[in-house]
Design a protein around this motif. Structure first.
Motif, mmCIF file in Angstrom:
data_model
loop_
_atom_site.group_PDB
_atom_site.id
_atom_site.type_symbol
_atom_site.label_atom_id
_atom_site.label_comp_id
_atom_site.label_asym_id
_atom_site.label_seq_id
_atom_site.Cartn_x
_atom_site.Cartn_y
_atom_site.Cartn_z
ATOM 1 N N GLY A 135 -3.170 -1.446 -4.152
ATOM 2 C CA GLY A 135 -4.296 -1.980 -3.379
ATOM 3 C C GLY A 135 -5.472 -1.030 -3.271
ATOM 4 N N LEU A 136 -5.447 0.104 -3.973
ATOM 5 C CA LEU A 136 -6.607 0.989 -3.937
ATOM 6 C C LEU A 136 -7.713 0.372 -4.799
ATOM 7 N N ASN B 253 -1.694 8.975 -0.987
ATOM 8 C CA ASN B 253 -1.397 7.648 -1.524
ATOM 9 C C ASN B 253 0.104 7.387 -1.513
ATOM 10 N N ARG C 2 0.842 -1.207 0.000
ATOM 11 C CA ARG C 2 0.000 0.000 0.000
ATOM 12 C C ARG C 2 0.880 1.262 0.000
#
Ligand code: PLP
Length: 397
Positions: free
Chosen positions: A339-340, A284, A123
């Motif tokens: 992983g979004l 992010n 992530r």
């Protein structure tokens, strides 16, 4: 027209005053062809040599290791196809978050029957070193990993990767298009075999890039037909591009720490203003291992494309994913690999700064962004409509 606030410096940067001046002087100087024996040719050869020295100094490389080409797309394609085609049991180890030019080259090689392992990231956007080691141990013959990501600015553990490659005697290519000029790239000291960099990401002209190569004899010429660039990349040199690249490199080399400090302050102030107004926003990727100039923000429940378009109407330029893929209506594969969800990727926007930005610009852009988010969240569904409005109202201008 509204004055432009340009926050899309990972797509390209505006040439600096010094670079513009160098280009304008050069274009008025009637350079000769560097292959000509006469004095005009000699003048051009000297200008190219000087630029090569400047680029080499910034990249921590020897001048003899630099080969100029049209940019990182060309040079990456060259390095990868050169290393894998014709190898007896080729196996490319790369990542899922490379620039589209590497992703596409890997797909082409795979379609030719070459084995490709695409390493996942967490992530935080970073590669797992143990998985990379396992892939290299499992017959990897060439590794290609970017130094820093174009969408998130996340920095990969390049020194560790280079050490693993050395241990397994596997050549390592690093795409440093985004890293060059934003962190210290030390080609010779890092143990990288091939490194690629582009002038237009550091206030130089477009259409010119450099490959640093440790062992030039490992390269077949990109194509044939001339002796320029020691026969490796033939064709009359892009003299203006090379001069512009050299000037951009020497300018950055001369003020490296100060430039990085300024850019970091601008990015951090932008993040701090926006996050204090809208705490629901997520950044992010790693905020520690990240380029000084990048932030990729996720606005839960909102449409990132709408934010980009509304900011554009206010004169503020930013983008949703990389410029090379942004005409495709798909969620960012980089953010998806981290992983979004699709919705989260579509809700994300990239802002990238440079030392040409000012604090006033950053504060203006942050205020406009906050007010746009407040407006959009007024007619979007939850998760956090009222929170958005509450937070944003305090900061609206
Ligand atoms: C990481 C990365 N690699 C490669 C490229 C392509 O570079 P060029 O524009 O020099 O072909 C870019 C440009 O966005 C990039 O960010």
């Amino acid at each position: 027209m509204k004055p432009e606030i340009y926050l899309d410096n990972n797509a390209t940067t505006h040439p600096s005053d010094e670079v513009r001046e160098a280009l304008s002087t050069a274009i008025n100087q009637d350079f000769g062809n560097a292959s000509s024996e006469h004095r005009s040719g000699e003048k051009t050869r000297r200008a190219i040599m000087q630029a090569r020295d400047s680029v080499a100094l910034l990249l921590g490389a020897k001048s003899e290791s630099i080969v100029f080409g049209s940019g990182v797309t060309e040079l990456n394609y060259w390095v990868l196809t050169n290393a894998l085609r014709g190898h007896q049991s080729p196996h490319l180890v790369t990542s899922q978050v490379e620039h589209s030019c590497v992703i596409e080259t890997a797909n082409i090689l795979e379609a030719e029957g070459i084995r490709v392992t695409r390493m996942p990231v967490g992530r935080d956007g970073r590669l797992d070193i143990d998985s990379l080691t396992a892939a290299v141990a499992d017959g990897g013959t060439f590794v290609s990993v970017q130094w820093a990501n174009n969408e998130t600015g996340v920095i990969q553990p390049i020194r560790e990767i280079a050490a693993i490659c050395r241990r397994f005697k596997v050549p390592f290519h690093c795409d440093a298009a985004q890293a060059t000029g934003r962190l210290r790239v030390n080609f010779s000291g890092t143990g990288i075999d091939y490194l690629t960099a582009s002038a237009h990401k550091m206030h130089g002209p477009t259409g010119i890039g450099a490959l640093c190569v440790k062992e030039p004899r490992t390269l077949q010429p990109l194509f044939r037909g001339g002796n320029q660039e020691t026969g490796l990349r033939p064709g009359t040199e892009n003299t203006l591009g090379i001069i512009g690249f050299g000037r951009a490199a020497s300018e950055r080399e001369g003020s490296f720490d100060a430039a990085v400090e300024v850019i970091t302050k601008l990015r951090d102030q932008f993040e701090s203003l926006v996050l204090s107004a809208i705490p629901q926003i997520e950044i992010n990727g790693s905020t520690e291992d990240r380029l000084c100039n990048s932030t990729n923000m996720m606005f839960p429940g909102l449409d990132g494309a709408a934010i980009v378009a509304l900011l554009d109407r206010e004169g503020i330029r930013c983008s949703q994913s990389s410029a090379c893929t942004s005409n495709r209506p798909e969620p960012s594969y980089v953010l998806r690999a981290m992983g979004l969800s699709e919705d989260e990727a579509f809700a994300s926007v990239r802002f990238s700064f440079s030392n040409q930005n000012t604090m006033v610009e950053v504060e203006t852009a942050a205020a406009k962004l906050v007010s746009i988010v407040a407006r959009l969240s007024g007619f979007q569904s939850p998760p956090s409509q009222s929170d958005y409005l509450q937070g944003a109202a305090k900061h609206e201008v």
